[in-house]
Design a protein around this motif. Sequence first.
Motif, short mmCIF file in Angstrom:
data_model
loop_
_atom_site.label_atom_id
_atom_site.label_comp_id
_atom_site.label_asym_id
_atom_site.label_seq_id
_atom_site.Cartn_x
_atom_site.Cartn_y
_atom_site.Cartn_z
N GLN A 1 -1.69 -8.02 6.08
CA GLN A 1 -0.98 -7.22 5.09
C GLN A 1 -1.42 -7.61 3.69
O GLN A 1 -1.75 -8.76 3.42
CB GLN A 1 0.54 -7.44 5.20
N VAL A 2 -1.44 -6.62 2.82
CA VAL A 2 -1.76 -6.82 1.41
C VAL A 2 -0.63 -6.25 0.59
O VAL A 2 -0.18 -5.12 0.83
CB VAL A 2 -3.09 -6.12 1.03
N GLN A 3 -0.16 -7.02 -0.37
CA GLN A 3 0.88 -6.55 -1.28
C GLN A 3 0.24 -6.31 -2.64
O GLN A 3 -0.59 -7.11 -3.11
CB GLN A 3 2.01 -7.56 -1.41
N LEU A 4 0.67 -5.24 -3.29
CA LEU A 4 0.09 -4.85 -4.58
C LEU A 4 1.21 -4.62 -5.58
O LEU A 4 2.20 -3.95 -5.27
CB LEU A 4 -0.72 -3.57 -4.43
N VAL A 5 1.03 -5.15 -6.78
CA VAL A 5 2.01 -4.97 -7.84
C VAL A 5 1.29 -4.52 -9.11
O VAL A 5 0.45 -5.25 -9.65
CB VAL A 5 2.79 -6.26 -8.12
N GLU A 6 1.65 -3.32 -9.57
CA GLU A 6 1.05 -2.77 -10.79
C GLU A 6 1.89 -3.11 -12.00
O GLU A 6 3.10 -3.32 -11.91
CB GLU A 6 0.92 -1.25 -10.70
N SER A 7 1.24 -3.11 -13.15
CA SER A 7 1.93 -3.29 -14.43
C SER A 7 1.09 -2.65 -15.52
O SER A 7 -0.09 -2.33 -15.30
CB SER A 7 2.18 -4.76 -14.72
#
Length: 122
Positions: A1-7
């Motif tokens: 699994q890969v988690q992605l967080v944008e900002s």
Amino acid sequence: QVQLVESGGGLVQAGGSLRLSCVASGRTSPTYTMGWFRQAPGKEREFVAAIKWSGGRYADSVKGRFTISRDNAKNTVYLQMNSLNPLDTAVYYCAVSVLPGTQISVTAYNYWGQGTQVTVSS
């Protein structure tokens, strides 16, 4: 699994600039393609830019204005957006594809972030 967080999203006037960031965690790999997509209200999600090793692929609508880059040491992909116009208003999503090649299709991406809103006022 890969988690992605944008900002980095926000409100900007036409002609202005924004820089989006996306940090990946989990089972990341520098061999994965990292991409940016966007979705405006009432429209389908569309490809913006993608990068695999170096260099990038761009949608015609952003070519020459947007630049995608990645820092594998930080597991981060960036989208520098210049000369923004109201048509760029959308929720911008970061995504990862584990397929070979620099993918530009929505269906080729396996992991998605939650999105960050970009609003360009005229």
